[in-house]
Design a protein around this motif. Sequence first.
Motif, short mmCIF file in Angstrom:
data_model
loop_
_atom_site.label_atom_id
_atom_site.label_comp_id
_atom_site.label_asym_id
_atom_site.label_seq_id
_atom_site.Cartn_x
_atom_site.Cartn_y
_atom_site.Cartn_z
N GLN A 50 35.24 37.30 31.68
CA GLN A 50 34.58 38.56 31.30
C GLN A 50 33.06 38.40 31.35
O GLN A 50 32.33 39.30 31.77
CB GLN A 50 35.01 38.99 29.90
CG GLN A 50 36.42 39.59 29.89
CD GLN A 50 36.98 39.80 28.51
OE1 GLN A 50 36.37 39.41 27.50
NE2 GLN A 50 38.16 40.40 28.43
N GLU A 51 32.57 37.24 30.92
CA GLU A 51 31.12 36.98 30.93
C GLU A 51 30.60 36.92 32.38
O GLU A 51 29.55 37.47 32.69
CB GLU A 51 30.85 35.66 30.18
CG GLU A 51 29.40 35.27 30.08
CD GLU A 51 28.55 36.15 29.18
OE1 GLU A 51 29.02 37.22 28.72
OE2 GLU A 51 27.38 35.78 28.94
N ARG A 70 30.42 40.50 33.60
CA ARG A 70 29.29 41.21 32.98
C ARG A 70 27.98 40.76 33.63
O ARG A 70 27.15 41.59 34.02
CB ARG A 70 29.27 40.91 31.47
CG ARG A 70 28.24 41.70 30.69
CD ARG A 70 28.17 41.26 29.23
NE ARG A 70 27.59 39.94 29.03
CZ ARG A 70 26.29 39.66 29.07
NH1 ARG A 70 25.41 40.63 29.30
NH2 ARG A 70 25.84 38.44 28.89
N HIS A 82 27.44 42.09 37.24
CA HIS A 82 26.94 43.46 37.28
C HIS A 82 25.46 43.54 36.91
O HIS A 82 24.69 44.27 37.54
CB HIS A 82 27.77 44.36 36.35
CG HIS A 82 29.10 44.75 36.94
ND1 HIS A 82 29.23 45.70 37.91
CD2 HIS A 82 30.35 44.29 36.70
CE1 HIS A 82 30.51 45.83 38.25
NE2 HIS A 82 31.21 44.99 37.52
N GLU A 83 25.07 42.78 35.89
CA GLU A 83 23.66 42.79 35.47
C GLU A 83 22.75 42.25 36.56
O GLU A 83 21.70 42.81 36.87
CB GLU A 83 23.48 41.90 34.22
CG GLU A 83 23.52 42.67 32.93
CD GLU A 83 23.08 41.80 31.76
OE1 GLU A 83 23.79 41.85 30.76
OE2 GLU A 83 22.06 41.08 31.86
#
Length: 237
Positions: free
Chosen positions: A149-150, A153, A156-157
């Motif tokens: 998940q990290e 995330r 995307h960032e």
Amino acid sequence: MQVGEFLYEGKAKQIFATDDAKVVLIKYKDDATAFDGQKKGTIVNKGIINNRVSNLLFQLLEKEGIETHFIKQLNERDTLVKKLAIIPIEVVVRNVIAGSLSQRTGKAEGVELSEPVVELYYKNDELHDPMINEYHIRVMGWATTEQIQEMDRLAHEINAVLKQFYDSIGIILVDFKLEFGLYEGRVVLGDEISPDTCRLWDKVSLEKLDKDRFRRDMGKEAEAYQEVVKRIEAVLA
Ligand code: TMP
Ligand code: ASP
């Protein structure tokens, strides 16, 4: 900082130990490969350009609060980085259809995606970096659910920051590949972000300014890489 023993040679970089167990030295080579090492060549000064490009982009990401392995550039080809325990996953982010996504879907290259697409590949040349999903990653023990998940995330960032930055220098960030590793328990961005690992198209001419020139025997690879570093340095150096 003392350079220590040679640790590892990849297709585009060598890694050396240092006198600090938590720090390694990356040396960027001019060697270029494609198709899991089947096609081999060199691109003049690629190592120098990728070292520079990657370090400038990593510093931009750090400013935006995204942790990377970057510590310090020592010279044209050598950079000190945090020693990560690499997660053997290649995280690809796509904004525009190209390459294997075009082949997999039958859709033409150049079509903009309605939202960024993240793909996961198992980093293994012998197996030709097969596409996998988060179930495989978890069940094979390559990363935990939280770490997956990290990575998603962060991917995307990172895409949001880099897409906007490249747009500001007249380049479309079509797609790119990221690698992460663990450092003191945190998921940290490693490896490189360079014209080797991104598709970069000139916004006006749509000319390719990346490794596709080598993969597809288009010529003028060195000139394209030079153009990218020139535009980045004009803003970030
Ligand atoms: P692909 O369209 O061939 O799957 O590539 C997607 C992106 O990932 C593209 O920017 C090139 C990059 N990439 C790597 O950095 N290393 C690789 O081994 C592959 C296959 C792609
Ligand atoms: N990782 C691939 C290889 O070295 C290169 C690529 O297509 O980017 O074969």
